[in-house]
Design a protein around this motif. Structure first.
Motif, PDB file in Angstrom:
ATOM      1  N   MET A   1       0.845  -1.207   0.000  1.00 20.95           N
ATOM      2  CA  MET A   1       0.000   0.000   0.000  1.00 20.95           C
ATOM      3  C   MET A   1       0.882   1.260   0.000  1.00 20.95           C
ATOM      4  O   MET A   1       1.932   1.279   0.636  1.00 20.95           O
ATOM      5  N   GLN A   2       0.419   2.293  -0.708  1.00 22.20           N
ATOM      6  CA  GLN A   2       1.132   3.586  -0.744  1.00 22.20           C
ATOM      7  C   GLN A   2       1.239   4.170   0.677  1.00 22.20           C
ATOM      8  O   GLN A   2       0.349   3.927   1.492  1.00 22.20           O
ATOM      9  N   PRO A   3       2.277   4.947   0.950  1.00 26.40           N
ATOM     10  CA  PRO A   3       2.356   5.589   2.277  1.00 26.40           C
ATOM     11  C   PRO A   3       1.120   6.459   2.539  1.00 26.40           C
ATOM     12  O   PRO A   3       0.503   6.972   1.607  1.00 26.40           O
ATOM     13  N   LEU A   4       0.803   6.618   3.810  1.00 23.88           N
ATOM     14  CA  LEU A   4      -0.288   7.510   4.217  1.00 23.88           C
ATOM     15  C   LEU A   4       0.309   8.909   4.332  1.00 23.88           C
ATOM     16  O   LEU A   4       1.287   9.101   5.059  1.00 23.88           O
ATOM     17  N   ASN A   5      -0.242   9.863   3.607  1.00 23.71           N
ATOM     18  CA  ASN A   5       0.261  11.238   3.688  1.00 23.71           C
ATOM     19  C   ASN A   5      -0.561  12.019   4.705  1.00 23.71           C
ATOM     20  O   ASN A   5      -1.790  11.945   4.692  1.00 23.71           O
ATOM     21  N   VAL A   6       0.153  12.739   5.552  1.00 29.74           N
ATOM     22  CA  VAL A   6      -0.508  13.512   6.609  1.00 29.74           C
ATOM     23  C   VAL A   6      -0.025  14.959   6.573  1.00 29.74           C
ATOM     24  O   VAL A   6       1.183  15.216   6.543  1.00 29.74           O
ATOM     25  N   LEU A   7      -0.962  15.874   6.555  1.00 28.73           N
ATOM     26  CA  LEU A   7      -0.675  17.302   6.668  1.00 28.73           C
ATOM     27  C   LEU A   7      -1.137  17.704   8.067  1.00 28.73           C
ATOM     28  O   LEU A   7      -2.271  17.385   8.449  1.00 28.73           O
ATOM     29  N   TYR A   8      -0.285  18.350   8.841  1.00 25.11           N
ATOM     30  CA  TYR A   8      -0.726  18.694  10.196  1.00 25.11           C
ATOM     31  C   TYR A   8      -0.195  20.059  10.612  1.00 25.11           C
ATOM     32  O   TYR A   8       0.756  20.593  10.016  1.00 25.11           O
ATOM     33  N   ILE A   9      -0.835  20.592  11.635  1.00 27.61           N
ATOM     34  CA  ILE A   9      -0.365  21.839  12.238  1.00 27.61           C
ATOM     35  C   ILE A   9      -0.303  21.620  13.747  1.00 27.61           C
ATOM     36  O   ILE A   9      -1.109  20.853  14.306  1.00 27.61           O
ATOM     37  N   SER A  10       0.669  22.256  14.379  1.00 24.90           N
ATOM     38  CA  SER A  10       0.810  22.092  15.824  1.00 24.90           C
ATOM     39  C   SER A  10       1.316  23.406  16.401  1.00 24.90           C
ATOM     40  O   SER A  10       2.368  23.907  15.999  1.00 24.90           O
ATOM     41  N   ILE A  11       0.565  23.978  17.304  1.00 24.62           N
ATOM     42  CA  ILE A  11       0.949  25.269  17.872  1.00 24.62           C
ATOM     43  C   ILE A  11       1.835  25.065  19.097  1.00 24.62           C
ATOM     44  O   ILE A  11       2.874  25.702  19.242  1.00 24.62           O
ATOM     45  N   GLU A  12       1.436  24.128  19.966  1.00 23.00           N
ATOM     46  CA  GLU A  12       2.175  23.935  21.230  1.00 23.00           C
ATOM     47  C   GLU A  12       2.928  22.610  21.286  1.00 23.00           C
ATOM     48  O   GLU A  12       3.508  22.289  22.322  1.00 23.00           O
ATOM     49  N   GLY A  13       2.888  21.836  20.204  1.00 17.59           N
ATOM     50  CA  GLY A  13       3.720  20.626  20.138  1.00 17.59           C
ATOM     51  C   GLY A  13       3.002  19.305  20.351  1.00 17.59           C
ATOM     52  O   GLY A  13       3.570  18.247  20.086  1.00 17.59           O
ATOM     53  N   ASN A  14       1.757  19.319  20.849  1.00 17.93           N
ATOM     54  CA  ASN A  14       1.070  18.049  21.099  1.00 17.93           C
ATOM     55  C   ASN A  14       0.834  17.258  19.809  1.00 17.93           C
ATOM     56  O   ASN A  14       1.085  16.051  19.756  1.00 17.93           O
ATOM     57  N   THR A  15       0.336  17.938  18.796  1.00 17.38           N
ATOM     58  CA  THR A  15       0.032  17.242  17.534  1.00 17.38           C
ATOM     59  C   THR A  15       1.330  16.756  16.889  1.00 17.38           C
ATOM     60  O   THR A  15       1.397  15.632  16.382  1.00 17.38           O
ATOM     61  N   ARG A  16       2.374  17.586  16.951  1.00 18.83           N
ATOM     62  CA  ARG A  16       3.682  17.199  16.395  1.00 18.83           C
ATOM     63  C   ARG A  16       4.178  15.921  17.082  1.00 18.83           C
ATOM     64  O   ARG A  16       4.644  14.981  16.429  1.00 18.83           O
ATOM     65  N   ASN A  17       4.019  15.889  18.397  1.00 18.72           N
ATOM     66  CA  ASN A  17       4.459  14.733  19.167  1.00 18.72           C
ATOM     67  C   ASN A  17       3.648  13.488  18.785  1.00 18.72           C
ATOM     68  O   ASN A  17       4.214  12.398  18.582  1.00 18.72           O
ATOM     69  N   PHE A  18       2.341  13.652  18.674  1.00 17.63           N
ATOM     70  CA  PHE A  18       1.506  12.496  18.336  1.00 17.63           C
ATOM     71  C   PHE A  18       1.829  11.998  16.928  1.00 17.63           C
ATOM     72  O   PHE A  18       1.950  10.780  16.709  1.00 17.63           O
ATOM     73  N   VAL A  19       1.981  12.915  15.984  1.00 11.97           N
ATOM     74  CA  VAL A  19       2.267  12.498  14.600  1.00 11.97           C
ATOM     75  C   VAL A  19       3.642  11.819  14.533  1.00 11.97           C
ATOM     76  O   VAL A  19       3.820  10.837  13.807  1.00 11.97           O
ATOM     77  N   LYS A  20       4.577  12.289  15.335  1.00 14.51           N
ATOM     78  CA  LYS A  20       5.899  11.647  15.384  1.00 14.51           C
ATOM     79  C   LYS A  20       5.758  10.195  15.894  1.00 14.51           C
ATOM     80  O   LYS A  20       6.312   9.263  15.307  1.00 14.51           O
TER      81      LYS A  20
END
Ligand SMILES: Cc1cc2nc3c(=O)[nH]c(=O)nc-3n(C[C@H](O)[C@H](O)[C@H](O)COP(=O)(O)O)c2cc1C
Length: 157
Positions: free
Chosen positions: A1-20
């Motif tokens: 299967m092709q990779p899953l592409n994700v576009l995200y935004i994170s102001i305080e780092g929580n979303t960045r941490n979860f996506v990582k």
């Protein structure tokens, strides 16, 4: 299967941490079973130059709102607006195949409301939600939901 592409935004780092963490989890799944997709994530910020997105992608967006509850009274999106602007750019919305929201349940009716508004505005399904930085069980649940949705889209093409 092709990779899953994700576009995200994170102001305080929580979303960045979860996506990582989700990217690492996806890489582990892919290593065990190459049929399972890896995850390619791209962060959006005020400094990002908009590009035409020509592959299907998911959006991960946290919630920052001012004002009402979005049901009986209007709300104003704060901080994350550039993410919605990127999706609205040229034809990018046509490749959005799902939205994942994050927030804090203390906000009650406004919980994850930005993601629900994006799903409505850009006509893409609201796939899943999680709180704050998420927990390992959220990685499993959300990875499965992304894979299921990507398979659904692939089988409809
Ligand atoms: C000023 C402010 C307003 C917020 N408003 C909401 C809200 O309306 N609904 C919600 O679910 N979460 C709300 N949150 C919680 C954030 O969405 C949550 O902390 C999220 O994990 C932040 O993601 P980020 O660290 O990637 O920016 C708010 C947080 C702050 C600081």
């Amino acid at each position: 299967m092709q990779p899953l592409n994700v576009l995200y935004i994170s102001i305080e780092g929580n979303t960045r941490n979860f996506v990582k963490n989700l990217t690492r989890y996806a890489a582990e799944q892919h290593a065990q079973n190459p049929d399972l997709p890896e995850l390619n994530a791209k962060e959006v910020s005020e400094q990002t130059d908009f590009d035409d997105l020509d592959k299907d992608y998911f959006c991960f967006v946290p919630t920052y709102l001012d004002g009402g509850d979005g049901v009986n009274s209007g709300v104003k999106e704060l901080m994350t607006n550039v993410c919605g602007e990127y999706i609205a750019y040229h034809q990018n919305a046509s490749h959005l195949i799902g939205v994942v929201g994050s927030g804090n349940r203390n906000f009650n009716l406004q919980y994850c409301l930005t993601a629900r508004r994006y799903a409505y505005m850009f006509k893409a399904p609201f796939i899943a939600d999680y709180e704050l930085r998420g927990v390992p069980a959220d990685e499993v649940r959300i990875y499965d939901a992304l894979v299921k949705r990507a398979e659904e889209v692939a089988s409809a093409e």
